[in-house]
Structures are given as structure tokens and as C-alpha cells.
Design an enzyme around this catalytic site. Structure first.
Site, mmCIF file in Angstrom:
data_model
loop_
_atom_site.group_PDB
_atom_site.id
_atom_site.type_symbol
_atom_site.label_atom_id
_atom_site.label_comp_id
_atom_site.label_asym_id
_atom_site.label_seq_id
_atom_site.Cartn_x
_atom_site.Cartn_y
_atom_site.Cartn_z
ATOM 1 N N GLU A 199 0.836 -1.193 0.000
ATOM 2 C CA GLU A 199 0.000 0.000 0.000
ATOM 3 C C GLU A 199 0.877 1.251 0.000
ATOM 4 O OE1 GLU A 199 -3.115 0.551 -0.294
ATOM 5 O OE2 GLU A 199 -3.978 -1.442 -0.069
ATOM 6 N N CYS A 200 0.449 2.275 -0.735
ATOM 7 C CA CYS A 200 1.190 3.544 -0.734
ATOM 8 C C CYS A 200 0.741 4.446 0.411
ATOM 9 C CB CYS A 200 0.984 4.271 -2.059
ATOM 10 S SG CYS A 200 -0.708 4.851 -2.319
#
Length: 206
Positions: A199-200
Site C-alpha cells: 500500500e502507498c
């Protein structure tokens, strides 16, 4: 007692079209975000069938592949998308002239890089466009974090977040593309994630 959103998730969580129709009745300023990654034509086709003029918001980080930029242009033309692009405040050339190439995910500078090229542009889009409904192409099989999400949720600011395809598999997505003769893009790279299962932070914060 189940909340109204729990009821909607139970009734329409596996029915993308029904969920989109319901969500569009809940607000007056909907948006749909995209990154033109693989299978992205599915959500764009689905949402614009119900609302052709919906703003399609793209946080163009400047590090996309050539194929991704060509794919974006093709889909904009094919689906007549109302594309609204948000770019970092510095160009890639400016950033790299000052700080060098993109930092790796183990580099302590990567968090600031992610904020600059993705999170800040998205927060700017939210501030300027003030949407009340946000459509995303999140799918549960993408990451462990997304597997815990619901098709419909509301964030702390009251924004209704809708992921009509959350429970769809890659096979479901592929079949939809075939059924509707839609193009795809597999030459995709996200510099803020690097690993597709990572996930960013955008969907964890919003």
C-alpha cells in the site's frame, strides 16, 4: 443493529451496477479516481455508463510508463472521459535535478517522495473539488489491507467511498473487458508502491 452502510454492503456489495446507482443518488459531486493500471477500464466503463460526465481524477505522478500514458489517452478518447489530472507541484525533471532519482522503498526519503507525488496531489484534488462520493477500483485480492475493507464506507470527513469491484476476481475483470471489448494495460509501474501488494498509504489515510 446494523448501520445503513452495513445494510447497503450486505444488499449490494456484490452488485457493482446496483451499488453505483445507489451511490450516485447519495451526493451531488461524485468523482472516480484512476491510475490507468491493469483492469482500470472496468471501473471507468461501469461508472461512466451511469454518469458520462463524472470527473475522472488522475494523480499523474510523472513516473508512469510510456504504455500507461498511451493507454490513458486511448481510454479518454474511447470512453469520452472527463479527465481531471492532478500533478505534483514539482515536475519529475525538477525533482530529480535537485534530489536525484526516485528513492527505493527502503530509503527513508521514500515517504516524503510518496507524499509529494501522490498524497499531496490527491489531498489538493479533495480540497478543490470537494467531492461527496468517491468511486475507486479497489479489489480485496490486491492487498491484505484491502481484503479487510467494505465496498462502501465513510471517512472522517464524511466522504462516501465506494468500491464496486471490491469482491471481483482478476478473472471477473478480464471477462468484463472481453465482454465489452475494452483495452487493457499491463505495462504499469507505481513508484510509490513498487511492489503491487504494497500500500502507498492513500487508501489507508482516506
Amino acid at each position: 443493529m446494523a448501520s445503513p452502510l452495513d445494510v447497503i454492503n450486505a444488499e449490494h456489495g456484490n452488485e457493482p451496477d446496483a451499488l453505483i446507482r445507489w451511490a450516485l443518488e447519495q451526493g451531488k459531486r461524485p468523482i472516480c479516481t484512476t491510475n490507468f493500471r491493469p483492469f482500470e477500464a472496468v471501473i471507468l466503463h461501469m461508472v461512466t455508463r451511469h454518469m458520462p460526465s463524472i470527473p475522472i481524477v488522475w494523480m499523474d505522478n510523472g513516473y508512469n510508463t510510456e504504455a500507461t500514458y498511451r493507454f490513458a489517452d486511448e481510454l479518454v478518447k474511447r470512453l469520452d472521459l472527463n479527465l481531471v489530472s492532478y500533478l505534483p507541484r514539482r515536475s519529475r525533471a525538477h525533482r530529480e535535478a535537485v534530489e536525484g532519482p526516485m528513492p527505493g522503498i527502503e530509503d527513508p526519503r521514500h515517504e516524503a517522495f510518496t507524499r509529494e507525488v501522490k498524497l499531496e496531489p490527491f489531498e489538493r484534488a479533495l480540497s478543490e473539488m470537494a467531492p461527496d462520493v468517491w468511486f475507486t477500483a479497489l479489489r480485496a485480492e490486491d492487498t491484505p489491507e484491502r481484503a479487510l475493507m467494505a465496498p462502501v464506507s465513510r471517512n472522517a470527513d464524511g466522504l462516501l467511498k465506494v468500491s464496486p469491484l471490491l469482491h471481483w476476481s482478476a478473472k471477473d475483470m478480464y471477462n468484463y473487458l472481453l465482454d465489452h471489448d475494452l483495452p487493457d494495460n499491463f505495462d504499469y509501474f507505481d513508484p510509490t508502491k513498487v511492489d503491487e501488494k504494497r500500500e502507498c498509504g492513500l487508501h489507508l489515510q482516506h
